[in-house]
Design a protein around this motif. Structure first.
Motif, short mmCIF file in Angstrom:
data_model
loop_
_atom_site.label_atom_id
_atom_site.label_comp_id
_atom_site.label_asym_id
_atom_site.label_seq_id
_atom_site.Cartn_x
_atom_site.Cartn_y
_atom_site.Cartn_z
N ALA A 248 10.77 6.64 -5.09
CA ALA A 248 10.69 7.63 -4.01
C ALA A 248 12.09 8.03 -3.55
O ALA A 248 12.35 9.20 -3.25
CB ALA A 248 9.89 7.08 -2.84
N GLY B 57 7.85 11.70 -0.79
CA GLY B 57 6.44 11.56 -0.43
C GLY B 57 5.50 12.00 -1.54
O GLY B 57 4.35 11.58 -1.58
N LEU C 25 5.44 8.63 -3.13
CA LEU C 25 5.12 7.52 -2.24
C LEU C 25 3.70 7.58 -1.67
O LEU C 25 2.98 6.59 -1.73
CB LEU C 25 6.15 7.48 -1.10
N ILE C 26 3.30 8.70 -1.15
CA ILE C 26 1.98 8.78 -0.49
C ILE C 26 0.84 8.53 -1.48
O ILE C 26 -0.02 7.68 -1.23
CB ILE C 26 1.82 10.11 0.27
N ASN D 157 5.74 6.97 4.82
CA ASN D 157 6.60 7.92 4.11
C ASN D 157 7.61 8.56 5.07
O ASN D 157 8.80 8.64 4.75
CB ASN D 157 5.74 9.00 3.45
N SER E 212 11.60 7.78 4.93
CA SER E 212 12.44 8.89 4.46
C SER E 212 13.69 9.09 5.32
O SER E 212 14.65 9.70 4.85
CB SER E 212 11.63 10.19 4.42
#
Length: 125
Positions: free
Chosen positions: A10, A21, A24-25, A43, A47
């Motif tokens: 990520a 994201g 990641l998500i 996320n 970030s």
């Protein structure tokens, strides 16, 4: 170990400006079985440090056009506020479908751009 690798990937994607994201998500939802609302929160929070370091490097390399950043940032903050309120009222299932649809559209656009660039032709919009 999974979360370490996931964070690293990520970070790479986010550092390139594509949004960590995106990796990641879906990974947190699909593989770690985390609720989409929690995955979005993780996320966003993760970030912050990734974005700060990537931004410093991009500014040093003179890759930032500040006249573009200001209006995008202002309206992006307003959109983030609105999106956060909307996400609170939507179920996790709806959020999964909306995010999946968004990723599908972005993926199709990127595939089309890849084919168009590869052929060195202009493709219709």
């Amino acid at each position: 170990m999974f979360l370490t690798i996931l964070g690293f990937l990520a970070g790479i994607i986010g550092g390139m400006g594509m949004g960590g994201g995106t990796i990641l998500i879906p990974a947190l939802v699909l593989f770690a079985h985390i609720d989409p609302k929690i995955a979005q929160s993780v996320n966003l929070l993760s970030s912050i440090p990734m974005t700060i370091f990537a931004l410093i490097i991009h500014i040093r390399n003179k890759n930032v056009v500040f006249s573009l950043v200001i209006p995008i940032a202002i309206f992006g903050v307003l959109g983030a506020i609105c999106g956060s309120f909307v996400a609170n009222y939507l179920s996790s299932e709806i959020l999964k479908k909306v995010f999946g649809g968004f990723l599908l559209i972005v993926g199709c656009i990127e595939i089309k751009k890849g084919f168009c660039d590869q052929k060195k032709e202009k493709c219709g919009k």
